[in-house]
Structures are given as C-alpha cells and as structure tokens.
Design an enzyme around this catalytic site. Structure first.
Site, PDB file in Angstrom:
ATOM      1  N   GLY A 172       0.706  -1.333   0.115  1.00  0.00           N
ATOM      2  CA  GLY A 172      -0.053   0.110   0.191  1.00  0.00           C
ATOM      3  C   GLY A 172       0.788   1.232   0.052  1.00  0.00           C
ATOM      4  O   GLY A 172       0.068   2.256  -0.648  1.00  0.00           O
ATOM      5  N   ASP A 185       0.482   3.514   4.145  1.00  0.00           N
ATOM      6  CA  ASP A 185      -0.753   4.155   3.699  1.00  0.00           C
ATOM      7  C   ASP A 185      -1.429   4.671   4.736  1.00  0.00           C
ATOM      8  O   ASP A 185      -2.008   5.716   4.442  1.00  0.00           O
ATOM      9  CB  ASP A 185      -1.119   3.192   2.599  1.00  0.00           C
ATOM     10  CG  ASP A 185      -1.520   1.858   3.103  1.00  0.00           C
ATOM     11  OD1 ASP A 185      -1.425   1.586   4.242  1.00  0.00           O
ATOM     12  OD2 ASP A 185      -2.120   0.995   2.666  1.00  0.00           O
ATOM     13  N   ASP A 197      -5.168   2.804  10.998  1.00  0.00           N
ATOM     14  CA  ASP A 197      -6.396   2.646  11.372  1.00  0.00           C
ATOM     15  C   ASP A 197      -6.568   2.268  13.009  1.00  0.00           C
ATOM     16  O   ASP A 197      -6.655   3.009  13.977  1.00  0.00           O
ATOM     17  CB  ASP A 197      -6.992   1.550  10.618  1.00  0.00           C
ATOM     18  CG  ASP A 197      -8.612   1.443  10.833  1.00  0.00           C
ATOM     19  OD1 ASP A 197      -9.130   1.996  11.183  1.00  0.00           O
ATOM     20  OD2 ASP A 197      -8.951  -0.079  10.205  1.00  0.00           O
ATOM     21  N   LYS A 232      -7.085   7.396  10.232  1.00  0.00           N
ATOM     22  CA  LYS A 232      -8.260   7.342  10.739  1.00  0.00           C
ATOM     23  C   LYS A 232      -8.265   7.284  12.281  1.00  0.00           C
ATOM     24  O   LYS A 232      -8.296   6.343  13.177  1.00  0.00           O
ATOM     25  CB  LYS A 232      -9.073   5.815  10.582  1.00  0.00           C
ATOM     26  CG  LYS A 232      -9.355   5.988   9.009  1.00  0.00           C
ATOM     27  CD  LYS A 232     -10.213   4.497   8.925  1.00  0.00           C
ATOM     28  CE  LYS A 232     -10.303   3.986   7.334  1.00  0.00           C
ATOM     29  NZ  LYS A 232     -10.870   2.635   7.429  1.00  0.00           N
ATOM     30  N   PHE A 258     -14.160   3.162   4.613  1.00  0.00           N
ATOM     31  CA  PHE A 258     -13.032   2.260   3.794  1.00  0.00           C
ATOM     32  C   PHE A 258     -12.833   3.205   2.564  1.00  0.00           C
ATOM     33  O   PHE A 258     -13.689   3.197   1.733  1.00  0.00           O
ATOM     34  CB  PHE A 258     -13.668   1.087   3.563  1.00  0.00           C
ATOM     35  CG  PHE A 258     -12.768  -0.160   2.965  1.00  0.00           C
ATOM     36  CD1 PHE A 258     -11.902  -0.728   3.965  1.00  0.00           C
ATOM     37  CD2 PHE A 258     -12.531  -0.238   1.880  1.00  0.00           C
ATOM     38  CE1 PHE A 258     -10.878  -1.433   3.571  1.00  0.00           C
ATOM     39  CE2 PHE A 258     -11.594  -1.100   1.300  1.00  0.00           C
ATOM     40  CZ  PHE A 258     -10.730  -1.655   2.312  1.00  0.00           C
ATOM     41  N   VAL A 259     -11.498   3.403   2.362  1.00  0.00           N
ATOM     42  CA  VAL A 259     -10.913   4.016   1.217  1.00  0.00           C
ATOM     43  C   VAL A 259     -10.093   3.071   0.262  1.00  0.00           C
ATOM     44  O   VAL A 259      -9.395   2.179   0.950  1.00  0.00           O
ATOM     45  CB  VAL A 259     -10.231   5.083   1.684  1.00  0.00           C
ATOM     46  CG1 VAL A 259     -11.141   6.159   2.463  1.00  0.00           C
ATOM     47  CG2 VAL A 259      -9.235   4.999   2.777  1.00  0.00           C
ATOM     48  N   ASP A 272      -5.990  -0.818  -1.514  1.00  0.00           N
ATOM     49  CA  ASP A 272      -6.668  -1.652  -2.276  1.00  0.00           C
ATOM     50  C   ASP A 272      -8.032  -2.179  -1.868  1.00  0.00           C
ATOM     51  O   ASP A 272      -8.391  -2.099  -0.428  1.00  0.00           O
ATOM     52  CB  ASP A 272      -5.949  -2.949  -2.626  1.00  0.00           C
ATOM     53  CG  ASP A 272      -5.693  -3.850  -1.574  1.00  0.00           C
ATOM     54  OD1 ASP A 272      -5.640  -3.590  -0.432  1.00  0.00           O
ATOM     55  OD2 ASP A 272      -6.140  -5.056  -1.579  1.00  0.00           O
ATOM     56  N   ARG A 323      -5.493   0.108  -6.390  1.00  0.00           N
ATOM     57  CA  ARG A 323      -4.250   0.559  -5.813  1.00  0.00           C
ATOM     58  C   ARG A 323      -3.526   1.751  -6.863  1.00  0.00           C
ATOM     59  O   ARG A 323      -3.089   2.687  -6.534  1.00  0.00           O
ATOM     60  CB  ARG A 323      -3.163  -0.397  -5.678  1.00  0.00           C
ATOM     61  CG  ARG A 323      -3.430  -1.380  -4.732  1.00  0.00           C
ATOM     62  CD  ARG A 323      -2.274  -2.305  -4.385  1.00  0.00           C
ATOM     63  NE  ARG A 323      -2.228  -3.548  -3.599  1.00  0.00           N
ATOM     64  CZ  ARG A 323      -2.638  -3.548  -2.249  1.00  0.00           C
ATOM     65  NH1 ARG A 323      -2.473  -2.468  -1.606  1.00  0.00           N
ATOM     66  NH2 ARG A 323      -2.629  -4.762  -1.702  1.00  0.00           N
TER      67      ARG A 323
HETATM   68  P1  5GP Z   1      -4.232  -1.176  11.378  1.00  0.00           P
HETATM   69  O1  5GP Z   1      -3.378  -2.155  11.732  1.00  0.00           O
HETATM   70  O2  5GP Z   1      -3.788   0.306  11.760  1.00  0.00           O
HETATM   71  O3  5GP Z   1      -5.845  -1.302  11.675  1.00  0.00           O
HETATM   72  O4  5GP Z   1      -4.643  -1.086   9.875  1.00  0.00           O
HETATM   73  C1  5GP Z   1      -3.509  -0.774   9.069  1.00  0.00           C
HETATM   74  C2  5GP Z   1      -3.725  -1.536   7.569  1.00  0.00           C
HETATM   75  O5  5GP Z   1      -5.145  -1.858   7.340  1.00  0.00           O
HETATM   76  C3  5GP Z   1      -3.304  -0.683   6.351  1.00  0.00           C
HETATM   77  O6  5GP Z   1      -1.950  -0.689   5.897  1.00  0.00           O
HETATM   78  C4  5GP Z   1      -4.176  -1.319   5.369  1.00  0.00           C
HETATM   79  O7  5GP Z   1      -3.734  -2.065   4.625  1.00  0.00           O
HETATM   80  C5  5GP Z   1      -5.628  -1.655   6.185  1.00  0.00           C
HETATM   81  N1  5GP Z   1      -6.598  -0.518   5.987  1.00  0.00           N
HETATM   82  C6  5GP Z   1      -6.993  -0.037   7.116  1.00  0.00           C
HETATM   83  N2  5GP Z   1      -8.152   0.834   6.724  1.00  0.00           N
HETATM   84  C7  5GP Z   1      -8.100   0.630   5.410  1.00  0.00           C
HETATM   85  C8  5GP Z   1      -8.962   1.241   4.541  1.00  0.00           C
HETATM   86  O8  5GP Z   1     -10.020   2.347   4.737  1.00  0.00           O
HETATM   87  N3  5GP Z   1      -8.834   0.634   3.115  1.00  0.00           N
HETATM   88  C9  5GP Z   1      -7.717   0.067   2.772  1.00  0.00           C
HETATM   89  N4  5GP Z   1      -7.701  -0.236   1.606  1.00  0.00           N
HETATM   90  N5  5GP Z   1      -6.938  -0.468   3.894  1.00  0.00           N
HETATM   91  C10 5GP Z   1      -7.256  -0.385   4.999  1.00  0.00           C
END
Ligand code: 5GP
Length: 176
Positions: free
Chosen positions: A44, A100, A103, A131, A152-153, A159, A165
């Site tokens: 990403g 990228d 979350d 986020k 969700f983006v 992706d 992507r």
């Molecule tokens: P975290 O571990 O912070 O919850 O998630 C990080 C990973 O979740 C990011 O690197 C990404 O791969 C995926 N992710 C989280 N939110 C989104 C979203 O809105 N869209 C997409 N495509 N991937 C997300």
C-alpha cells in the site's frame, strides 16, 4: 453488505501532490544532514513512498517490508505478521517507517517495535491517512498526510481485494 463500487473522491490527486510536498519539506528539515532509511510497507505505501522520496533532498536508503494484511475483507483481525523483511541493516541509522494508512494502529505499532529491536538510532512513523477515531493502541504517528473519517478507502496504493491501488486519488467505496 460488502462494499464494491467506487464512491466519491475523498482526497484528489492535486491535494495529494500538495500535501506530499509539504510532508517532504517537514521531513527534509527534521532529517537535515542525516542519512535515513525509508522503510515502506508493501504494497500500500508504494505510490506514497515513491512520491515522498522525490521530495527529500537527503542521502537516503529505501527498503521495504511486508506485513500480513486484512486479506480480502475490510476488518482487522488484530494479528500482524512480518511476511517479508528488510535487506538493509538499520543498526545506528535513523529510520522512517512509511505506511499508507493507520486505522487501529496495530500494524504500525508492531512494525515499529520490530524495527526498534534492531538498534536503529531512531524510528519515526509517517502515514498518508489517519483514521484517528479507530485507534486501539498507543502509537504517536510523527507525520500524517490527512486525517479521515471512519470510511473504507481505496486508491493511491490502497486496495479492495487487490484492486484500485493504481488510482491517482483516494476514494470511498459504496455498498452495492
Ligand atoms: P491497522 O493495523 O492500523 O488497523 O491497519 C492498517 C492496515 O489496514 C493498513 O496498512 C491497510 O492495509 C489496512 N486498512 C485500514 N483501513 C483501510 C481502508 O480504509 N482501506 C484499505 N484499503 N485498507 C485499509
């Protein structure tokens, strides 16, 4: 209901370009005279890292690692595994971990700890999208491109099921 159709543009290509340039100026200032290792998280972070590195007039090294992702769904399982590792030695080097999106923060927190265990001079983090309301772990992100709502983006590296992507902007997905 699974989201599958492109929704509205959340961050335009022009806005991305302008913000990446701003981040580049801040990072270049903070790392002036240093030789950092930019660590991109596959897949990403590729477009973001590719644009960001060209805004950095520094003697830098670029490397990548790959962490387990959400698979083809849109929710985090909470478990993060390192699927492929760096090729450079980061011992004694300032590291900038570039992803990228943050979350829950679990991925970035685990990757940061993994890198810190290798004796770098420092590990800072840089994400394009944040986020903020979703955080489940304590992690201060040092450089953030845009704070976005809990939607969700896709696009600019992000992706859904391997697709989107290559979009030059960030968009939401609509449920169908
Ligand atoms: P975290 O571990 O912070 O919850 O998630 C990080 C990973 O979740 C990011 O690197 C990404 O791969 C995926 N992710 C989280 N939110 C989104 C979203 O809105 N869209 C997409 N495509 N991937 C997300």
């Amino acid at each position: 209901m699974a989201p599958s159709a492109l929704g509205r543009v959340l961050v335009s290509a022009d806005a991305l370009k302008a913000r990446v340039a701003e981040l580049g100026r801040a990072i270049a200032r903070d790392y002036a005279g240093a030789s950092p290792v930019l660590v991109g998280v596959l897949q990403g972070a590729v477009p973001f890292l590719a644009d960001l590195m060209r805004e950095l007039p520094l003697d830098l090294t670029v490397d990548f690692l790959r962490a387990s992702s959400y698979g083809s769904g849109t929710n985090s399982s909470g478990a993060v595994r390192l699927l492929s590792d760096l090729t450079v030695d980061i011992k004694g080097r300032p590291v900038l971990l570039v992803d990228d999106i943050v979350d829950t923060g679990l991925t970035l927190a685990v990757l940061k700890r993994t890198l810190e265990a290798r004796g770098p001079l420092s590990v800072r983090t840089c994400v394009l999208l944040d986020k903020q309301g979703r955080r489940q772990t304590e992690i201060d992100v040092d450089y953030v491109g845009f704070t976005i709502p809990n939607v969700f983006v896709v696009g600019y590296g992000l992706d859904y099921d391997g697709l989107y992507r290559n979009l030059p902007y960030v968009a939401t997905l609509d449920a169908t």
